[in-house]
Design a protein around this motif. Structure first.
Motif, PDB file in Angstrom:
ATOM      1  N   TYR A  59      34.221  47.015  48.505  1.00 45.01           N
ATOM      2  CA  TYR A  59      34.845  46.092  47.499  1.00 45.01           C
ATOM      3  C   TYR A  59      34.013  45.757  46.391  1.00 45.01           C
ATOM      4  O   TYR A  59      32.951  46.126  46.010  1.00 45.01           O
ATOM      5  N   TYR A  60      35.010  45.294  45.255  1.00 46.00           N
ATOM      6  CA  TYR A  60      34.304  45.073  43.923  1.00 46.00           C
ATOM      7  C   TYR A  60      35.222  43.839  43.468  1.00 46.00           C
ATOM      8  O   TYR A  60      36.418  43.647  43.870  1.00 46.00           O
ATOM      9  N   VAL A  61      34.719  43.249  42.466  1.00 46.77           N
ATOM     10  CA  VAL A  61      35.586  42.210  42.042  1.00 46.77           C
ATOM     11  C   VAL A  61      35.427  42.331  40.343  1.00 46.77           C
ATOM     12  O   VAL A  61      34.458  42.786  39.753  1.00 46.77           O
ATOM     13  N   LEU A  62      36.360  41.930  39.497  1.00 46.17           N
ATOM     14  CA  LEU A  62      36.532  41.744  38.288  1.00 46.17           C
ATOM     15  C   LEU A  62      35.960  40.399  38.071  1.00 46.17           C
ATOM     16  O   LEU A  62      36.615  39.178  37.912  1.00 46.17           O
ATOM     17  N   ASN A  63      34.612  39.985  37.630  1.00 47.40           N
ATOM     18  CA  ASN A  63      34.046  38.971  37.375  1.00 47.40           C
ATOM     19  C   ASN A  63      33.285  38.833  36.241  1.00 47.40           C
ATOM     20  O   ASN A  63      32.791  39.799  35.268  1.00 47.40           O
ATOM     21  N   GLN A  64      32.939  37.656  35.703  1.00 51.10           N
ATOM     22  CA  GLN A  64      32.301  37.134  34.576  1.00 51.10           C
ATOM     23  C   GLN A  64      31.016  36.384  34.777  1.00 51.10           C
ATOM     24  O   GLN A  64      31.204  35.263  35.478  1.00 51.10           O
ATOM     25  N   HIS A  65      30.007  36.855  34.563  1.00 48.23           N
ATOM     26  CA  HIS A  65      28.528  35.893  34.605  1.00 48.23           C
ATOM     27  C   HIS A  65      28.415  34.930  33.231  1.00 48.23           C
ATOM     28  O   HIS A  65      28.366  35.612  31.941  1.00 48.23           O
ATOM     29  N   ILE A  66      28.321  33.854  33.521  1.00 45.77           N
ATOM     30  CA  ILE A  66      27.656  32.918  32.432  1.00 45.77           C
ATOM     31  C   ILE A  66      26.471  31.891  32.946  1.00 45.77           C
ATOM     32  O   ILE A  66      26.586  31.221  34.039  1.00 45.77           O
ATOM     33  N   ASN A  67      25.416  32.056  32.016  1.00 47.11           N
ATOM     34  CA  ASN A  67      24.094  31.408  32.379  1.00 47.11           C
ATOM     35  C   ASN A  67      24.108  30.237  31.320  1.00 47.11           C
ATOM     36  O   ASN A  67      23.980  30.451  30.290  1.00 47.11           O
ATOM     37  N   TYR A  68      24.526  28.979  31.654  1.00 47.99           N
ATOM     38  CA  TYR A  68      24.373  27.926  30.698  1.00 47.99           C
ATOM     39  C   TYR A  68      23.133  27.581  30.014  1.00 47.99           C
ATOM     40  O   TYR A  68      23.167  27.008  29.026  1.00 47.99           O
ATOM     41  N   ASP A 315      29.777  45.747  49.676  1.00 46.47           N
ATOM     42  CA  ASP A 315      30.417  45.204  48.370  1.00 46.47           C
ATOM     43  C   ASP A 315      29.629  45.588  47.263  1.00 46.47           C
ATOM     44  O   ASP A 315      28.195  45.706  47.524  1.00 46.47           O
ATOM     45  N   PHE A 316      29.879  45.954  46.213  1.00 43.65           N
ATOM     46  CA  PHE A 316      29.467  46.610  45.185  1.00 43.65           C
ATOM     47  C   PHE A 316      29.307  45.367  43.834  1.00 43.65           C
ATOM     48  O   PHE A 316      28.971  45.838  42.937  1.00 43.65           O
ATOM     49  N   GLY A 350      32.257  58.379  48.577  1.00 49.82           N
ATOM     50  CA  GLY A 350      33.040  58.902  49.879  1.00 49.82           C
ATOM     51  C   GLY A 350      33.837  57.427  50.316  1.00 49.82           C
ATOM     52  O   GLY A 350      34.150  57.840  51.380  1.00 49.82           O
ATOM     53  N   PHE A 351      33.689  56.365  49.391  1.00 48.34           N
ATOM     54  CA  PHE A 351      34.500  55.134  50.053  1.00 48.34           C
ATOM     55  C   PHE A 351      35.621  55.208  49.224  1.00 48.34           C
ATOM     56  O   PHE A 351      36.089  55.317  48.130  1.00 48.34           O
ATOM     57  N   GLU A 352      36.478  53.914  49.533  1.00 50.01           N
ATOM     58  CA  GLU A 352      37.667  53.258  49.140  1.00 50.01           C
ATOM     59  C   GLU A 352      37.526  52.168  48.317  1.00 50.01           C
ATOM     60  O   GLU A 352      37.082  51.218  48.941  1.00 50.01           O
ATOM     61  N   PRO A 353      37.665  52.243  47.011  1.00 49.20           N
ATOM     62  CA  PRO A 353      37.307  50.900  46.301  1.00 49.20           C
ATOM     63  C   PRO A 353      38.747  50.013  46.488  1.00 49.20           C
ATOM     64  O   PRO A 353      39.534  50.304  46.462  1.00 49.20           O
ATOM     65  N   VAL A 354      38.291  48.684  46.757  1.00 48.82           N
ATOM     66  CA  VAL A 354      39.030  47.732  47.163  1.00 48.82           C
ATOM     67  C   VAL A 354      38.726  46.477  46.108  1.00 48.82           C
ATOM     68  O   VAL A 354      37.662  46.024  46.440  1.00 48.82           O
ATOM     69  N   GLU A 355      39.810  46.106  45.271  1.00 47.99           N
ATOM     70  CA  GLU A 355      39.602  44.970  44.433  1.00 47.99           C
ATOM     71  C   GLU A 355      39.459  43.560  45.228  1.00 47.99           C
ATOM     72  O   GLU A 355      40.530  43.520  46.311  1.00 47.99           O
TER      73      GLU A 355
END
Length: 365
Positions: A59-68, A315-316, A350-355
């Motif tokens: 698994y992977y996610v399209l994310n954004q990190h914010i450190n306030y 998860d990546f 060798g894995f299947e990427p899954v968003e």
């Protein structure tokens, strides 16, 4: 791969049988796994369990990190991120700055914004509530994963209210989930040495379970490779496992290798690749009731995280975009990855990427 003679020779025959039968491992089993000199054998057990749960999916996610802010009252010895107010490199973003970071990525198909910071001594609670409301107004469909259990307890203390009320007010403002940070290692011995001012391990668990009781899912972490023993790592994992038996609220577990640069931990050393992979594998084997194990490429490096997919991780993490905490402690990984880069890395392994989103719900292709 799980040859009987191989595991019998290593003294792990009974553990192999437990894993194949889906039986829960005891602390003593974990100790033998950590002590095993054959990391590939331990990894193969974890890979069996990972494959049984998730097949070839990674698994992977399209994310954004914010450190306030990195201004923090705690002064943890292992933290290269935190600063006291007025110190060099201390920062605190205005709300307009936070929203600008979100707006800059408005055209990107991000599904999650991940927000954490230090325990700031005097920011009003309305700062955090307004932040969440404004982000949701700007991007209504985005999921907000924000504020560790340590931050939640800190907000409650400053505001003079209960952690339950903090969680309820943040949820009303747009909070979807809590990240897993701040757990470190639950051992009172270690916390007395390295983070005596911080919320206790039991306090962290209390906040997490309280969130779960309100229907707010969380992640969980473990910072390893500083002053803790293998047994203390295992006690940490078992405490999480017991809490998960009680609430079912943990979504993903993230083992984080200690980054020693710019910290105040005496005789600090970086973990080795073998240590990282074995800890990920043992975590997968011990945490039979937490579905997902993250190979956090920011802390592991991209190449080792790719290998970790064969050692129990499924998860990546994701694109991240701007990461400060690990890099201020010497992380040598990239600051961001693109979707094509993530998918290539996963496929080449060798894995299947899954968003996914932060709840590990698959996103439509």
């Amino acid at each position: 791969m799980l040859n009987v003679q191989r595991f019998d020779k290593l003294g792990l025959g009974d553990i192999r049988e437990k894993v194949l039968a889906g039986k829960r491992l005891a602390l003593e089993d974990g100790e033998r796994l950590f002590a095993c000199p054959d990391v590939l054998a331990v990894g193969s057990l974890a890979h069996h369990m990972r494959t049984k749960l998730h097949g070839r999916a990674a698994y992977y996610v399209l994310n954004q990190h914010i450190n306030y802010s990195n201004i923090c009252v705690n002064g943890c010895r292992f933290c290269a991120f935190g600063r006291k107010k007025g110190e060099p490199k201390a920062f605190q973003l205005e709300l307009t700055d936070v929203l600008k970071k979100v707006a800059e990525r408005e055209q990107d198909p991000i599904t999650e914004v991940h927000i954490v910071g230090g325990c700031h001594p005097d920011l009003p609670f309305t700062y955090y509530e307004t932040m969440l409301r404004e982000i949701k107004a700007l991007r209504p469909t985005i999921l907000i994963k924000a504020f560790t259990a340590v931050e939640i307890a800190h907000f409650a203390k400053l505001e003079g209210i209960s952690t339950r009320e903090v969680l309820l007010r943040l949820r009303a403002a747009g909070l979807d989930m809590l990240p897993g940070g701040g757990a470190e290692v639950f051992s009172p011995r270690v916390r007395t040495m390295l983070c005596p001012e911080k919320l206790s391990g039991s306090g962290w668990l209390d906040v997490a379970k309280e969130a779960h009781g309100l229907g707010i899912k969380t992640n969980a972490t473990m910072l390893f490779g500083h002053k803790e023993t293998p047994r203390e790592r295992l006690e940490h994992l078992i405490a999480l496992r017991e809490a998960q038996d009680e609430t079912g609220g943990f979504v993903c577990f993230i083992p984080l290798p200690f980054q020693p640069a710019n910290t105040k931990v005496e005789s600090a050393r970086a973990t080795t690749g073998v240590e990282d992979l074995k800890t990920i594998a043992v975590s997968r084997l011990m945490l039979d009731n937490i579905s997902h194990i993250k190979a956090y490429w920011v802390m592991l490096t991209v190449k080792l995280a790719q290998v970790a997919l064969f050692f129990g991780a499924d998860d990546f993490d994701g694109t991240v975009i701007e990461e400060k905490i690990g890099h201020m402690a010497g992380a040598e990984s990239e600051q961001a990855l693109t979707r094509p880069e993530l998918e290539r890395i996963i496929r080449d392994g060798g894995f299947e990427p899954v968003e996914r989103n932060c709840f590990f719900q698959r996103m439509a292709a």
